[in-house]
Design an enzyme around this catalytic site. Structure first.
Site, PDB file in Angstrom:
ATOM      1  N   CYS A   1      90.709 -12.319  38.894  1.00  0.00           N
ATOM      2  CA  CYS A   1      91.060 -11.446  37.858  1.00  0.00           C
ATOM      3  C   CYS A   1      92.950 -11.766  37.912  1.00  0.00           C
ATOM      4  O   CYS A   1      93.593 -12.030  38.266  1.00  0.00           O
ATOM      5  CB  CYS A   1      91.037 -10.221  38.448  1.00  0.00           C
ATOM      6  SG  CYS A   1      91.705  -9.301  37.852  1.00  0.00           S
ATOM      7  N   LEU A   2      93.350 -11.638  36.390  1.00  0.00           N
ATOM      8  CA  LEU A   2      94.236 -12.153  36.204  1.00  0.00           C
ATOM      9  C   LEU A   2      95.181 -11.256  35.876  1.00  0.00           C
ATOM     10  O   LEU A   2      96.480 -11.663  36.632  1.00  0.00           O
ATOM     11  CB  LEU A   2      94.723 -11.366  34.269  1.00  0.00           C
ATOM     12  CG  LEU A   2      93.491 -12.783  33.302  1.00  0.00           C
ATOM     13  CD1 LEU A   2      93.374 -12.352  31.765  1.00  0.00           C
ATOM     14  CD2 LEU A   2      94.068 -14.280  33.227  1.00  0.00           C
TER      15      LEU A   2
ATOM     16  N   GLY B   1      88.036 -11.637  30.062  1.00  0.00           N
ATOM     17  CA  GLY B   1      87.715 -10.052  29.950  1.00  0.00           C
ATOM     18  C   GLY B   1      89.597  -9.572  30.411  1.00  0.00           C
ATOM     19  O   GLY B   1      90.224  -9.882  31.468  1.00  0.00           O
TER      20      GLY B   1
ATOM     21  N   HIS C   1      88.160  -2.047  36.284  1.00  0.00           N
ATOM     22  CA  HIS C   1      89.910  -1.564  36.214  1.00  0.00           C
ATOM     23  C   HIS C   1      90.238  -0.266  35.595  1.00  0.00           C
ATOM     24  O   HIS C   1      90.853   0.046  36.180  1.00  0.00           O
ATOM     25  CB  HIS C   1      90.018  -2.494  35.016  1.00  0.00           C
ATOM     26  CG  HIS C   1      90.239  -3.672  35.639  1.00  0.00           C
ATOM     27  ND1 HIS C   1      91.378  -3.963  36.297  1.00  0.00           N
ATOM     28  CD2 HIS C   1      89.811  -5.653  35.081  1.00  0.00           C
ATOM     29  CE1 HIS C   1      91.592  -5.612  36.805  1.00  0.00           C
ATOM     30  NE2 HIS C   1      90.767  -6.222  35.686  1.00  0.00           N
TER      31      HIS C   1
ATOM     32  N   HIS D   1      83.012  -5.860  36.198  1.00  0.00           N
ATOM     33  CA  HIS D   1      84.197  -6.014  36.419  1.00  0.00           C
ATOM     34  C   HIS D   1      85.614  -5.376  35.556  1.00  0.00           C
ATOM     35  O   HIS D   1      86.116  -4.687  35.935  1.00  0.00           O
ATOM     36  CB  HIS D   1      84.396  -7.552  36.287  1.00  0.00           C
ATOM     37  CG  HIS D   1      86.320  -7.820  37.021  1.00  0.00           C
ATOM     38  ND1 HIS D   1      86.587  -8.663  38.114  1.00  0.00           N
ATOM     39  CD2 HIS D   1      87.235  -7.731  36.802  1.00  0.00           C
ATOM     40  CE1 HIS D   1      87.380  -9.189  38.293  1.00  0.00           C
ATOM     41  NE2 HIS D   1      88.640  -8.126  36.909  1.00  0.00           N
ATOM     42  N   GLU D   2      85.433  -4.728  34.427  1.00  0.00           N
ATOM     43  CA  GLU D   2      86.535  -4.355  34.072  1.00  0.00           C
ATOM     44  C   GLU D   2      86.020  -3.023  33.473  1.00  0.00           C
ATOM     45  O   GLU D   2      86.847  -2.432  33.702  1.00  0.00           O
ATOM     46  CB  GLU D   2      86.277  -5.204  32.151  1.00  0.00           C
ATOM     47  CG  GLU D   2      85.835  -6.286  32.034  1.00  0.00           C
ATOM     48  CD  GLU D   2      87.622  -6.926  32.138  1.00  0.00           C
ATOM     49  OE1 GLU D   2      88.957  -6.430  32.246  1.00  0.00           O
ATOM     50  OE2 GLU D   2      88.019  -8.537  32.892  1.00  0.00           O
TER      51      GLU D   2
ATOM     52  N   GLN E   1      95.710  -3.074  32.480  1.00  0.00           N
ATOM     53  CA  GLN E   1      96.258  -4.096  33.025  1.00  0.00           C
ATOM     54  C   GLN E   1      97.888  -4.971  31.909  1.00  0.00           C
ATOM     55  O   GLN E   1      98.325  -5.577  32.616  1.00  0.00           O
ATOM     56  CB  GLN E   1      95.247  -5.900  33.125  1.00  0.00           C
ATOM     57  CG  GLN E   1      94.454  -5.068  33.589  1.00  0.00           C
ATOM     58  CD  GLN E   1      93.739  -6.325  33.271  1.00  0.00           C
ATOM     59  OE1 GLN E   1      92.516  -6.589  32.860  1.00  0.00           O
ATOM     60  NE2 GLN E   1      93.575  -7.120  35.376  1.00  0.00           N
TER      61      GLN E   1
HETATM   62 NI    NI Z   1      90.619  -8.084  36.250  1.00  0.00          NI
END
Ligand code: NI
Length: 178
Positions: A93-94, A46, A139, A135-136, A51
């Site tokens: 998380c990226l 995701g 963000h 989670h997204e 991000q």
């Molecule tokens: Ni993330």
């Protein structure tokens, strides 16, 4: 096709609340393509628009295993309508280097959103998909999964991250000189 640089914690960009999308045109399409390319390249399950530094309420998600055919889910202006139950699972998380931690989430969520053309979507999700959606959406509200872990764990992580970033900077300097 463009793979964008992923903004990393603790960059303040990740803390800003994103804005609602009001125009569904070519720019949005391009953004979604870039987000999908960036997510698949990472690889991740995701990615939220902020991000990659875009202040918009857009997320892309794909939880299908890598060897299977891609199934991209695009959510524009997503909102949780209803939630139920509880699940605890490991998250990463990226944007958060070298950390994973157990996070408590709702087991099921019902959400509404819009698709790439602005058409309304309503869907139920559970287990992993529900987790990734939560989670997204976090963000988009300037929240990160590290906010769900204990203060002690977070302060350990901050120290570790400082070291990692210093080492990376060191490598950059070396790379530039050769
Ligand atoms: Ni993330």
């Amino acid at each position: 096709m463009a793979i964008k640089r992923i903004v990393k914690y603790p960059d303040p960009v990740l803390r800003k609340k994103t804005k609602q999308v009001t125009e569904f045109g070519e720019d949005l399409q391009k953004l979604i393509e870039d987000m999908a390319d960036t997510m698949y390249d990472a690889p991740g399950v995701g990615l939220a628009a902020n991000q990659i530094g875009e202040n918009q309420q857009v997320v892309v998600i794909d939880i299908t295993p890598q060897e299977e055919e891609k199934q991209l889910l695009v959510l524009v202006n997503p909102e949780i309508l209803d939630k139920e139950g509880e699940q605890i699972g490991e998250e990463g998380c990226l944007s958060v280097l070298e950390l994973s931690a157990k996070v408590k989430r709702y087991k099921k969520v019902c959400i509404k959103a819009q698709d790439i053309d602005g058409k309304p979507i309503q869907m139920d999700a559970e287990d992993l998909l529900a987790r990734v959606i939560q989670h997204e959406l976090d963000h988009l509200h300037g929240k990160l999964f590290v906010d769900h872990i204990s203060t002690l764990k977070r302060s350990f992580y901050k120290k570790k991250l400082k070291k990692i970033l210093q080492e990376q900077q060191g490598e950059d300097v070396e790379n530039k000189s050769t």
